[in-house]
Design a protein around this motif. Structure first.
Motif, PDB file in Angstrom:
ATOM      1  N   GLY A   8      -0.528 -22.041  12.132  1.00  0.00           N
ATOM      2  CA  GLY A   8      -1.656 -21.369  11.491  1.00  0.00           C
ATOM      3  C   GLY A   8      -1.635 -19.876  11.757  1.00  0.00           C
ATOM      4  N   LYS A   9      -1.368 -19.496  12.988  1.00  0.00           N
ATOM      5  CA  LYS A   9      -1.279 -18.073  13.351  1.00  0.00           C
ATOM      6  C   LYS A   9      -0.133 -17.406  12.608  1.00  0.00           C
ATOM      7  CE  LYS A   9      -1.882 -14.347  15.984  1.00  0.00           C
ATOM      8  NZ  LYS A   9      -1.716 -13.222  15.085  1.00  0.00           N
ATOM      9  N   GLU A  10       1.019 -18.090  12.557  1.00  0.00           N
ATOM     10  CA  GLU A  10       2.167 -17.548  11.825  1.00  0.00           C
ATOM     11  C   GLU A  10       1.824 -17.379  10.344  1.00  0.00           C
ATOM     12  OE1 GLU A  10       6.812 -18.546  10.660  1.00  0.00           O
ATOM     13  OE2 GLU A  10       5.582 -20.112  11.578  1.00  0.00           O
ATOM     14  N   ALA A  11       1.154 -18.370   9.765  1.00  0.00           N
ATOM     15  CA  ALA A  11       0.764 -18.297   8.351  1.00  0.00           C
ATOM     16  C   ALA A  11      -0.180 -17.122   8.116  1.00  0.00           C
ATOM     17  CB  ALA A  11       0.117 -19.608   7.917  1.00  0.00           C
ATOM     18  N   GLU A  12      -1.121 -16.905   9.023  1.00  0.00           N
ATOM     19  CA  GLU A  12      -2.040 -15.769   8.893  1.00  0.00           C
ATOM     20  C   GLU A  12      -1.282 -14.449   8.965  1.00  0.00           C
ATOM     21  OE1 GLU A  12      -5.187 -16.173  11.761  1.00  0.00           O
ATOM     22  OE2 GLU A  12      -5.836 -18.083  10.908  1.00  0.00           O
ATOM     23  N   ASP A  13      -0.323 -14.348   9.883  1.00  0.00           N
ATOM     24  CA  ASP A  13       0.485 -13.125   9.989  1.00  0.00           C
ATOM     25  C   ASP A  13       1.299 -12.891   8.714  1.00  0.00           C
ATOM     26  OD1 ASP A  13      -0.519 -12.765  12.557  1.00  0.00           O
ATOM     27  OD2 ASP A  13       1.295 -13.522  13.551  1.00  0.00           O
ATOM     28  N   LEU A  14       1.884 -13.950   8.180  1.00  0.00           N
ATOM     29  CA  LEU A  14       2.665 -13.834   6.941  1.00  0.00           C
ATOM     30  C   LEU A  14       1.771 -13.439   5.762  1.00  0.00           C
ATOM     31  CD1 LEU A  14       4.954 -16.979   7.360  1.00  0.00           C
ATOM     32  CD2 LEU A  14       5.716 -14.577   7.340  1.00  0.00           C
ATOM     33  N   ALA A  15       0.597 -14.057   5.678  1.00  0.00           N
ATOM     34  CA  ALA A  15      -0.338 -13.738   4.592  1.00  0.00           C
ATOM     35  C   ALA A  15      -0.828 -12.299   4.714  1.00  0.00           C
ATOM     36  CB  ALA A  15      -1.518 -14.708   4.606  1.00  0.00           C
ATOM     37  N   ARG A  16      -1.096 -11.872   5.923  1.00  0.00           N
ATOM     38  CA  ARG A  16      -1.548 -10.491   6.162  1.00  0.00           C
ATOM     39  C   ARG A  16      -0.497  -9.499   5.668  1.00  0.00           C
ATOM     40  NH1 ARG A  16      -2.889  -7.960  12.147  1.00  0.00           N
ATOM     41  NH2 ARG A  16      -2.899  -5.803  11.507  1.00  0.00           N
ATOM     42  N   GLU A  17       0.749  -9.742   6.036  1.00  0.00           N
ATOM     43  CA  GLU A  17       1.851  -8.874   5.624  1.00  0.00           C
ATOM     44  C   GLU A  17       2.029  -8.904   4.100  1.00  0.00           C
ATOM     45  OE1 GLU A  17       6.598  -9.137   6.275  1.00  0.00           O
ATOM     46  OE2 GLU A  17       5.385  -9.260   8.103  1.00  0.00           O
ATOM     47  N   TRP A  18       1.958 -10.092   3.528  1.00  0.00           N
ATOM     48  CA  TRP A  18       2.134 -10.256   2.078  1.00  0.00           C
ATOM     49  C   TRP A  18       1.036  -9.535   1.299  1.00  0.00           C
ATOM     50  CZ3 TRP A  18      -0.553 -13.453  -1.615  1.00  0.00           C
ATOM     51  CH2 TRP A  18       0.100 -13.579  -2.849  1.00  0.00           C
ATOM     52  N   LEU A  19      -0.221  -9.718   1.715  1.00  0.00           N
ATOM     53  CA  LEU A  19      -1.330  -9.054   1.025  1.00  0.00           C
ATOM     54  C   LEU A  19      -1.268  -7.536   1.212  1.00  0.00           C
ATOM     55  CD1 LEU A  19      -4.182 -11.582   1.810  1.00  0.00           C
ATOM     56  CD2 LEU A  19      -3.310 -11.012  -0.469  1.00  0.00           C
ATOM     57  N   SER A  20      -0.914  -7.094   2.405  1.00  0.00           N
ATOM     58  CA  SER A  20      -0.774  -5.655   2.648  1.00  0.00           C
ATOM     59  C   SER A  20       0.281  -5.059   1.711  1.00  0.00           C
ATOM     60  CB  SER A  20      -0.404  -5.374   4.104  1.00  0.00           C
ATOM     61  OG  SER A  20      -1.467  -5.744   4.959  1.00  0.00           O
ATOM     62  N   GLY A  21       1.354  -5.789   1.491  1.00  0.00           N
ATOM     63  CA  GLY A  21       2.403  -5.351   0.579  1.00  0.00           C
ATOM     64  C   GLY A  21       1.962  -5.324  -0.877  1.00  0.00           C
ATOM     65  N   ARG A  22       0.869  -6.006  -1.182  1.00  0.00           N
ATOM     66  CA  ARG A  22       0.325  -6.026  -2.549  1.00  0.00           C
ATOM     67  C   ARG A  22      -0.815  -5.023  -2.716  1.00  0.00           C
ATOM     68  NH1 ARG A  22      -1.470 -11.296  -4.531  1.00  0.00           N
ATOM     69  NH2 ARG A  22      -0.822 -10.520  -6.549  1.00  0.00           N
ATOM     70  N   GLY A  23      -0.997  -4.137  -1.742  1.00  0.00           N
ATOM     71  CA  GLY A  23      -1.997  -3.086  -1.865  1.00  0.00           C
ATOM     72  C   GLY A  23      -3.331  -3.367  -1.217  1.00  0.00           C
ATOM     73  N   TYR A  24      -3.444  -4.470  -0.504  1.00  0.00           N
ATOM     74  CA  TYR A  24      -4.682  -4.795   0.203  1.00  0.00           C
ATOM     75  C   TYR A  24      -4.701  -4.027   1.517  1.00  0.00           C
ATOM     76  CZ  TYR A  24      -5.713  -8.678  -2.960  1.00  0.00           C
ATOM     77  OH  TYR A  24      -6.016  -9.436  -4.055  1.00  0.00           O
ATOM     78  N   GLU A  25      -5.858  -3.487   1.863  1.00  0.00           N
ATOM     79  CA  GLU A  25      -6.016  -2.743   3.110  1.00  0.00           C
ATOM     80  C   GLU A  25      -6.604  -3.671   4.170  1.00  0.00           C
ATOM     81  OE1 GLU A  25      -8.953   0.702   4.908  1.00  0.00           O
ATOM     82  OE2 GLU A  25      -8.676   0.611   2.733  1.00  0.00           O
ATOM     83  N   PHE A  26      -5.823  -3.943   5.207  1.00  0.00           N
ATOM     84  CA  PHE A  26      -6.253  -4.853   6.263  1.00  0.00           C
ATOM     85  C   PHE A  26      -7.421  -4.251   7.035  1.00  0.00           C
ATOM     86  CE2 PHE A  26      -6.008  -6.191  10.732  1.00  0.00           C
ATOM     87  CZ  PHE A  26      -6.273  -7.540  10.555  1.00  0.00           C
ATOM     88  N   VAL A  27      -8.429  -5.083   7.298  1.00  0.00           N
ATOM     89  CA  VAL A  27      -9.610  -4.661   8.046  1.00  0.00           C
ATOM     90  C   VAL A  27      -9.704  -5.392   9.386  1.00  0.00           C
ATOM     91  CG1 VAL A  27     -12.142  -4.547   8.041  1.00  0.00           C
ATOM     92  CG2 VAL A  27     -10.871  -4.094   5.922  1.00  0.00           C
TER      93      VAL A  27
END
Length: 118
Positions: A8-27
Motif C-alpha cells: 500500500g505504501k509503495e502504491a501510494e509512492d508510485l501514485a504520488r510520483e505518477w500524478l506529480s508527473g501529470r501536473g498535480y502539485e503534491f500537498v
C-alpha cells in the motif's frame, strides 16, 4: 509492517510520483482525522484533490474503484471536511481514486477515476 501495508505504501509512492508527473502539485500524504485517512492530497488547476489509492496485483477480483465502499467514502469525506476547515479552503474540491496495477511481469499501470464520489 505487514506485507499488504508495504504494498500500500509503495502504491501510494508510485501514485504520488505518477500524478506529480501529470501536473498535480503534491500537498500532503496520509492525512488522518479520527478513524479516517486520506492517502494523498494534491492541488490541480485550482482544485484541491483528495486521492484514495488502491493497489491490485491484477483485475481478477475487480478494479480498484470497486473496493472503495460506502463506509470508506464516508470516512474520506469526513477527513476531507476536517482538512478543508483546518486549512480554511474556499475553492473547489474533488475526490479521485487511483488504481495501481502490477501485472505478472512486474509492470505497473495506473487508472485514475476523477470525481469518483462525493
Amino acid at each position: 509492517m505487514a506485507e499488504h501495508n508495504d504494498k500500500g505504501k509503495e502504491a501510494e509512492d508510485l501514485a504520488r510520483e505518477w500524478l506529480s508527473g501529470r501536473g498535480y502539485e503534491f500537498v500532503e500524504a496520509n492525512y488522518r482525522y479520527s478513524h479516517a485517512e486520506i492517502d494523498l492530497i494534491f492541488k490541480y488547476k485550482g482544485i484541491l484533490v483528495f486521492v484514495e489509492v488502491k493497489y491490485r496485483s491484477g483485475t481478477g477480483f475487480g478494479y480498484a474503484e470497486e473496493f472503495v465502499d460506502y463506509t470508506k467514502r464516508k470516512l474520506i469525506v469526513k477527513a476531507a471536511d476536517h482538512y478543508i476547515h483546518e486549512k480554511d479552503w474556499h475553492k473547489d474540491i474533488r475526490f479521485d481514486i487511483v488504481g495501481v496495477y502490477r501485472d505478472k511481469n512486474g509492470n505497473v499501470n495506473f487508472r485514475q477515476f476523477e470525481d469518483a464520489f462525493y
